[in-house]
Design a protein around this motif. Structure first.
Motif, PDB file in Angstrom:
ATOM      1  N   THR A  71       0.814  -1.208   0.000  1.00  0.00           N
ATOM      2  CA  THR A  71       0.000   0.000   0.000  1.00  0.00           C
ATOM      3  C   THR A  71       0.854   1.268   0.000  1.00  0.00           C
ATOM      4  OG1 THR A  71      -0.203  -0.055   2.409  1.00  0.00           O
ATOM      5  CG2 THR A  71      -1.930  -1.165   1.139  1.00  0.00           C
ATOM      6  N   ASP A  73       3.184   4.292  -1.543  1.00  0.00           N
ATOM      7  CA  ASP A  73       3.002   5.054  -2.772  1.00  0.00           C
ATOM      8  C   ASP A  73       4.178   4.838  -3.733  1.00  0.00           C
ATOM      9  OD1 ASP A  73       5.116   6.723  -1.914  1.00  0.00           O
ATOM     10  OD2 ASP A  73       3.749   8.251  -1.161  1.00  0.00           O
ATOM     11  N   ASP A  93      -0.909   0.055  -4.577  1.00  0.00           N
ATOM     12  CA  ASP A  93      -2.330  -0.265  -4.361  1.00  0.00           C
ATOM     13  C   ASP A  93      -2.931   0.813  -3.451  1.00  0.00           C
ATOM     14  OD1 ASP A  93      -4.769  -1.605  -4.336  1.00  0.00           O
ATOM     15  OD2 ASP A  93      -4.124  -3.150  -2.937  1.00  0.00           O
ATOM     16  N   GLU A  95      -5.730   2.477  -3.231  1.00  0.00           N
ATOM     17  CA  GLU A  95      -7.098   2.329  -2.713  1.00  0.00           C
ATOM     18  C   GLU A  95      -7.284   0.998  -1.987  1.00  0.00           C
ATOM     19  OE1 GLU A  95      -9.148   4.939  -2.947  1.00  0.00           O
ATOM     20  OE2 GLU A  95      -7.504   5.971  -3.970  1.00  0.00           O
ATOM     21  N   ARG A  96      -6.208   0.207  -1.938  1.00  0.00           N
ATOM     22  CA  ARG A  96      -6.205  -1.092  -1.264  1.00  0.00           C
ATOM     23  C   ARG A  96      -7.192  -2.091  -1.882  1.00  0.00           C
ATOM     24  NH1 ARG A  96      -5.336   3.146   1.878  1.00  0.00           N
ATOM     25  NH2 ARG A  96      -3.603   3.150   3.319  1.00  0.00           N
ATOM     26  N   GLN A  97      -7.538  -1.842  -3.135  1.00  0.00           N
ATOM     27  CA  GLN A  97      -8.505  -2.712  -3.812  1.00  0.00           C
ATOM     28  C   GLN A  97      -7.937  -4.101  -4.083  1.00  0.00           C
ATOM     29  OE1 GLN A  97     -11.769  -1.996  -4.184  1.00  0.00           O
ATOM     30  NE2 GLN A  97     -11.191  -0.176  -3.032  1.00  0.00           N
TER      31      GLN A  97
END
Length: 154
Positions: A71, A73, A93, A95-97
């Protein structure tokens, strides 16, 4: 969380090299070793990814690509990848989707992060190996992953 034998959730994420990677781009071509890790430039994550870096040629011989996911950047990924000369991309990731899709989002602490997990996805997009750490200070060795890839080649 997807299981062994399930079709792996697809994704499209940007990496430290500025390129966008999707699981579908490897379908029919290469095995994907999808490596989730909690954070860039932390002791266990660094040891894990350096272990995979040191065995990069062995992964390539087995027609496998490694994609790291956390997660953090892109700026953190770029610094981490340059510092340790990783030959594989580190995907952002934000948006941690992807973490959610694979069931590896670890809640707690200040921010949710990826739990340490590895999925090996075959050329048809099916998960053939899955390991999610119960204690995030442990990690899968490159030997274990290479053995799993060799079994897929048989």
């Amino acid at each position: 969380m997807p299981n062994v034998g399930d079709t792996a959730p697809d994704f499209s994420l940007t990496a430290n090299d500025g390129k966008t990677y999707s699981l579908s781009q490897f379908r029919g071509k290469r095995h994907v070793v999808l490596v989730f890790y909690p954070g860039d430039d932390t002791p266990t994550c660094t040891a894990q990814l350096c272990d995979y870096r040191d065995g990069w040629s062995e992964f390539q011989e087995l027609d496998a690509v490694i994609l790291g996911v956390s997660t953090n950047d892109l700026a953190a990924h770029q610094k981490f990848a340059e510092k340790f000369a990783f030959p594989f991309p580190l995907l952002e990731d934000p948006e941690r989707q992807l973490c959610k899709a694979y069931g590896v989002l670890m809640l707690g602490g200040l921010l949710p992060v990826a739990n340490r997990a590895v999925f090996i996805i075959d050329k048809q997009g099916v998960i053939r190996y899955r390991h999610v750490e119960t204690i995030p200070i442990f990690k899968r060795s490159r030997g274990e992953l290479l053995d799993a890839l060799r079994k897929l080649a048989d």
